[in-house]
Design an enzyme around this catalytic site. Sequence first.
Site, short mmCIF file in Angstrom:
data_model
loop_
_atom_site.label_atom_id
_atom_site.label_comp_id
_atom_site.label_asym_id
_atom_site.label_seq_id
_atom_site.Cartn_x
_atom_site.Cartn_y
_atom_site.Cartn_z
N LEU A 52 0.99 -1.10 0.07
CA LEU A 52 -0.07 -0.17 -0.04
C LEU A 52 0.88 1.25 -0.34
CD1 LEU A 52 -2.49 -1.06 2.73
CD2 LEU A 52 -2.72 -1.57 0.22
N PRO A 53 1.62 1.30 -1.03
CA PRO A 53 2.69 2.71 -0.99
C PRO A 53 1.53 3.92 -1.16
CG PRO A 53 2.52 1.64 -3.20
CD PRO A 53 1.80 0.72 -2.05
N HIS A 54 2.02 5.03 -0.57
CA HIS A 54 1.18 6.36 -0.40
C HIS A 54 2.06 7.47 -0.16
CE1 HIS A 54 1.44 4.38 3.25
NE2 HIS A 54 1.57 5.71 4.20
N ALA A 55 1.37 8.57 -0.71
CA ALA A 55 2.03 9.77 -0.55
C ALA A 55 1.21 10.92 -0.24
CB ALA A 55 2.94 10.09 -1.68
#
Length: 154
Positions: A64-67
Amino acid sequence: MNLSSLLKPRAVKVLSDVTSKKRLMQAIADQAHDLIGLPSSQIFDALQERESLGPTGVGHGVALPHARLSDLTEVHGAFLRLERPIDFDAADRQPVDLVFALFAPADSGVDHLKALALVSRTLRDPALCAKLRANADPATLHTLLTDHESIQAA
């Protein structure tokens, strides 16, 4: 907040040529550029910065990569299914093949956390993950993700 508002049909892709975490992050940044219009270099840097705080591979082949990005006004999602799992430094050391990336406004606060919780809950379902892994059509993947939410709510 629901998955159908976070994840547009054109935000779902199947990738066959990703061989590393860095290349995956670049593919996510390129896809997000097409979705939200910000420079892919800015998105890539924000993803890498977040990843440096700790890997976003949550286990069972899911990441779950997020930015947070200052130029956004709402939360956006992108889903990628990898044909070949890659090492992602996941908590359980398993390779990753299901990736749901989130992009939120820098000041989104609770909306970003709600979106992460929603996606995490959704991809914790082993039956759904098996269906996602068994399908290579982006439209089908989008339907599986967005219909799963309405089935769970019933």
